[in-house]
Scaffold this motif. Structure first.
Motif, PDB file in Angstrom:
ATOM      1  N   ARG A 128      13.943 -24.898  -4.812  1.00  0.00           N
ATOM      2  CA  ARG A 128      13.937 -23.438  -4.949  1.00  0.00           C
ATOM      3  C   ARG A 128      12.546 -22.888  -4.649  1.00  0.00           C
ATOM      4  N   GLY A 129      11.519 -23.573  -5.136  1.00  0.00           N
ATOM      5  CA  GLY A 129      10.155 -23.130  -4.881  1.00  0.00           C
ATOM      6  C   GLY A 129       9.835 -23.129  -3.398  1.00  0.00           C
ATOM      7  N   GLU A 130      10.268 -24.159  -2.699  1.00  0.00           N
ATOM      8  CA  GLU A 130      10.031 -24.247  -1.256  1.00  0.00           C
ATOM      9  C   GLU A 130      10.783 -23.151  -0.522  1.00  0.00           C
ATOM     10  N   MET A 131      12.023 -22.896  -0.951  1.00  0.00           N
ATOM     11  CA  MET A 131      12.827 -21.862  -0.312  1.00  0.00           C
ATOM     12  C   MET A 131      12.214 -20.475  -0.497  1.00  0.00           C
ATOM     13  N   THR A 132      11.856 -20.133  -1.727  1.00  0.00           N
ATOM     14  CA  THR A 132      11.307 -18.803  -1.994  1.00  0.00           C
ATOM     15  C   THR A 132       9.952 -18.622  -1.309  1.00  0.00           C
ATOM     16  N   LYS A 133       9.155 -19.664  -1.259  1.00  0.00           N
ATOM     17  CA  LYS A 133       7.857 -19.580  -0.587  1.00  0.00           C
ATOM     18  C   LYS A 133       8.044 -19.256   0.892  1.00  0.00           C
ATOM     19  N   ALA A 134       9.008 -19.907   1.543  1.00  0.00           N
ATOM     20  CA  ALA A 134       9.272 -19.662   2.962  1.00  0.00           C
ATOM     21  C   ALA A 134       9.795 -18.245   3.184  1.00  0.00           C
ATOM     22  N   MET A 135      10.676 -17.786   2.281  1.00  0.00           N
ATOM     23  CA  MET A 135      11.218 -16.436   2.432  1.00  0.00           C
ATOM     24  C   MET A 135      10.142 -15.380   2.227  1.00  0.00           C
ATOM     25  N   ILE A 136       9.267 -15.583   1.242  1.00  0.00           N
ATOM     26  CA  ILE A 136       8.190 -14.625   0.998  1.00  0.00           C
ATOM     27  C   ILE A 136       7.284 -14.527   2.220  1.00  0.00           C
ATOM     28  N   LYS A 137       6.945 -15.673   2.791  1.00  0.00           N
ATOM     29  CA  LYS A 137       6.098 -15.672   3.988  1.00  0.00           C
ATOM     30  C   LYS A 137       6.772 -14.907   5.129  1.00  0.00           C
ATOM     31  N   GLY A 138       8.065 -15.155   5.338  1.00  0.00           N
ATOM     32  CA  GLY A 138       8.793 -14.477   6.406  1.00  0.00           C
ATOM     33  C   GLY A 138       8.900 -12.985   6.173  1.00  0.00           C
ATOM     34  N   MET A 139       9.217 -12.583   4.942  1.00  0.00           N
ATOM     35  CA  MET A 139       9.371 -11.155   4.649  1.00  0.00           C
ATOM     36  C   MET A 139       8.035 -10.425   4.666  1.00  0.00           C
ATOM     37  N   ARG A 140       6.973 -11.092   4.241  1.00  0.00           N
ATOM     38  CA  ARG A 140       5.648 -10.456   4.317  1.00  0.00           C
ATOM     39  C   ARG A 140       5.285 -10.141   5.757  1.00  0.00           C
ATOM     40  N   TRP A 141       5.549 -11.082   6.665  1.00  0.00           N
ATOM     41  CA  TRP A 141       5.271 -10.817   8.075  1.00  0.00           C
ATOM     42  C   TRP A 141       6.184  -9.717   8.597  1.00  0.00           C
ATOM     43  N   THR A 142       7.466  -9.795   8.249  1.00  0.00           N
ATOM     44  CA  THR A 142       8.438  -8.834   8.761  1.00  0.00           C
ATOM     45  C   THR A 142       8.112  -7.405   8.348  1.00  0.00           C
ATOM     46  N   TYR A 143       7.846  -7.178   7.065  1.00  0.00           N
ATOM     47  CA  TYR A 143       7.708  -5.807   6.559  1.00  0.00           C
ATOM     48  C   TYR A 143       6.270  -5.325   6.408  1.00  0.00           C
ATOM     49  N   LEU A 144       5.314  -6.242   6.347  1.00  0.00           N
ATOM     50  CA  LEU A 144       3.915  -5.830   6.168  1.00  0.00           C
ATOM     51  C   LEU A 144       3.057  -6.223   7.374  1.00  0.00           C
ATOM     52  N   GLY A 145       3.058  -7.508   7.713  1.00  0.00           N
ATOM     53  CA  GLY A 145       2.194  -7.975   8.791  1.00  0.00           C
ATOM     54  C   GLY A 145       2.462  -7.318  10.133  1.00  0.00           C
ATOM     55  N   THR A 146       3.737  -7.138  10.489  1.00  0.00           N
ATOM     56  CA  THR A 146       4.059  -6.576  11.807  1.00  0.00           C
ATOM     57  C   THR A 146       3.595  -5.131  11.947  1.00  0.00           C
ATOM     58  N   GLY A 147       3.547  -4.413  10.827  1.00  0.00           N
ATOM     59  CA  GLY A 147       3.045  -3.038  10.872  1.00  0.00           C
ATOM     60  C   GLY A 147       1.529  -2.996  10.846  1.00  0.00           C
ATOM     61  N   MET A 148       0.917  -3.810   9.988  1.00  0.00           N
ATOM     62  CA  MET A 148      -0.535  -3.809   9.837  1.00  0.00           C
ATOM     63  C   MET A 148      -1.252  -4.237  11.109  1.00  0.00           C
ATOM     64  N   THR A 149      -0.608  -5.057  11.920  1.00  0.00           N
ATOM     65  CA  THR A 149      -1.247  -5.564  13.131  1.00  0.00           C
ATOM     66  C   THR A 149      -0.764  -4.869  14.405  1.00  0.00           C
ATOM     67  N   HIS A 150       0.116  -3.883  14.270  1.00  0.00           N
ATOM     68  CA  HIS A 150       0.608  -3.201  15.474  1.00  0.00           C
ATOM     69  C   HIS A 150      -0.542  -2.420  16.108  1.00  0.00           C
ATOM     70  N   PRO A 151      -0.821  -2.633  17.400  1.00  0.00           N
ATOM     71  CA  PRO A 151      -1.972  -1.979  18.027  1.00  0.00           C
ATOM     72  C   PRO A 151      -1.926  -0.458  17.982  1.00  0.00           C
ATOM     73  N   ASN A 152      -0.741   0.132  18.089  1.00  0.00           N
ATOM     74  CA  ASN A 152      -0.650   1.595  18.063  1.00  0.00           C
ATOM     75  C   ASN A 152      -0.950   2.146  16.666  1.00  0.00           C
ATOM     76  N   PHE A 153      -0.490   1.434  15.646  1.00  0.00           N
ATOM     77  CA  PHE A 153      -0.815   1.834  14.273  1.00  0.00           C
ATOM     78  C   PHE A 153      -2.319   1.754  14.050  1.00  0.00           C
ATOM     79  N   LEU A 154      -2.917   0.660  14.485  1.00  0.00           N
ATOM     80  CA  LEU A 154      -4.351   0.473  14.287  1.00  0.00           C
ATOM     81  C   LEU A 154      -5.176   1.489  15.073  1.00  0.00           C
ATOM     82  N   THR A 155      -4.692   1.907  16.228  1.00  0.00           N
ATOM     83  CA  THR A 155      -5.393   2.935  17.010  1.00  0.00           C
ATOM     84  C   THR A 155      -5.458   4.245  16.241  1.00  0.00           C
ATOM     85  N   THR A 156      -4.340   4.634  15.614  1.00  0.00           N
ATOM     86  CA  THR A 156      -4.324   5.853  14.814  1.00  0.00           C
ATOM     87  C   THR A 156      -5.250   5.725  13.610  1.00  0.00           C
TER      88      THR A 156
END
Length: 237
Positions: free
Chosen positions: A189-217
């Protein structure tokens, strides 16, 4: 995935309406654009709810989700208007990135799901333009301290969403156990939740924080804020 988008659309809708209300006696084109923005967000909420209902009817087992939406909306909208606008711009660019990189040429997705995301992407493409104008308008009227507060609020909302991601990972593990009837060891369960957290962090936070157009603004508003976000981003990538 759509339940998460439905959750954030729930606070985008009242925010856009509140932004439009003081301008009702001003520029007609601006008001019509903002009201069209709000109308499309309301439509998205309804579409996502209907899709989720269809999924739940066919899946055969309960899948819990974070919320309620009212509490999330209350928390997000308690922050400064510019801070919320920056957060929404993050979400809009994130949405476009997801479609281009993960959906557009993916032939393995359910056709209804892919069609919904395509039409969502088409309208969100316009929303990025409108929200950028909203951010620029609010920035022009903001003091230096208000701009600093806006980026503090952006980070605060982001950490709130990250806490939600951690809770959702636990819900997902519970849903997996219910759906499969399989018992997980603490290690599994720990391994599963760790993998999901990593994936969701990238999906909902990382992809926005690193988007070049967002960073330009962000850089146009405050160059130091771009550096701060870029320094934070690896934790969510």
């Amino acid at each position: 995935y759509l339940a998460m988008f439905g959750l954030v659309e729930e606070f985008i809708l009242p925010y856009v309406i509140d932004h439009a209300r003081p301008q009702l006696s001003g520029d007609d084109y601006r008001v019509r654009a903002l009201l069209g923005f709000a109308n499309e967000e309301a439509k998205h909420i309804n579409l996502f709810k209907r899709f989720r209902e269809e999924f739940e009817e066919g899946f055969g087992s309960k899948c819990d989700f974070i919320g309620p939406a009212e509490d999330v909306t209350r928390f997000v909208l308690s922050h400064s208007p510019l801070g919320v606008a920056i957060t929404i711009l993050h979400i809009e660019w994130m949405t476009l990135r997801h479609y281009i990189e993960g959906v557009k040429d993916n032939q393995n997705l359910d056709s209804q799901f892919g069609s919904l995301l395509k039409n969502h992407w088409l309208e969100e493409s316009q929303h990025t333009k409108l929200d950028t104008l909203m951010v620029e308008s609010l920035t022009q009227r903001a003091t230096g301290s208000e701009i600093d507060k806006a980026f503090e609020d952006y980070v605060d909302i982001g950490m709130f969403l990250d806490n939600g991601i951690n809770q959702q990972a636990e819900f997902n593990a519970d849903s997996f156990i219910r759906a499969t009837g399989r018992n997980l060891t603490a290690s599994e369960r720990g391994e599963m939740t760790k993998a999901m957290i990593k994936g969701m962090r990238w999906t909902y936070l990382g992809t926005g924080m690193t988007h070049p157009n967002f960073l330009t603004t962000v850089e146009a508003i405050k160059p130091e804020a771009r550096k701060q976000i870029e320094a934070m981003a690896p934790a969510f990538c």
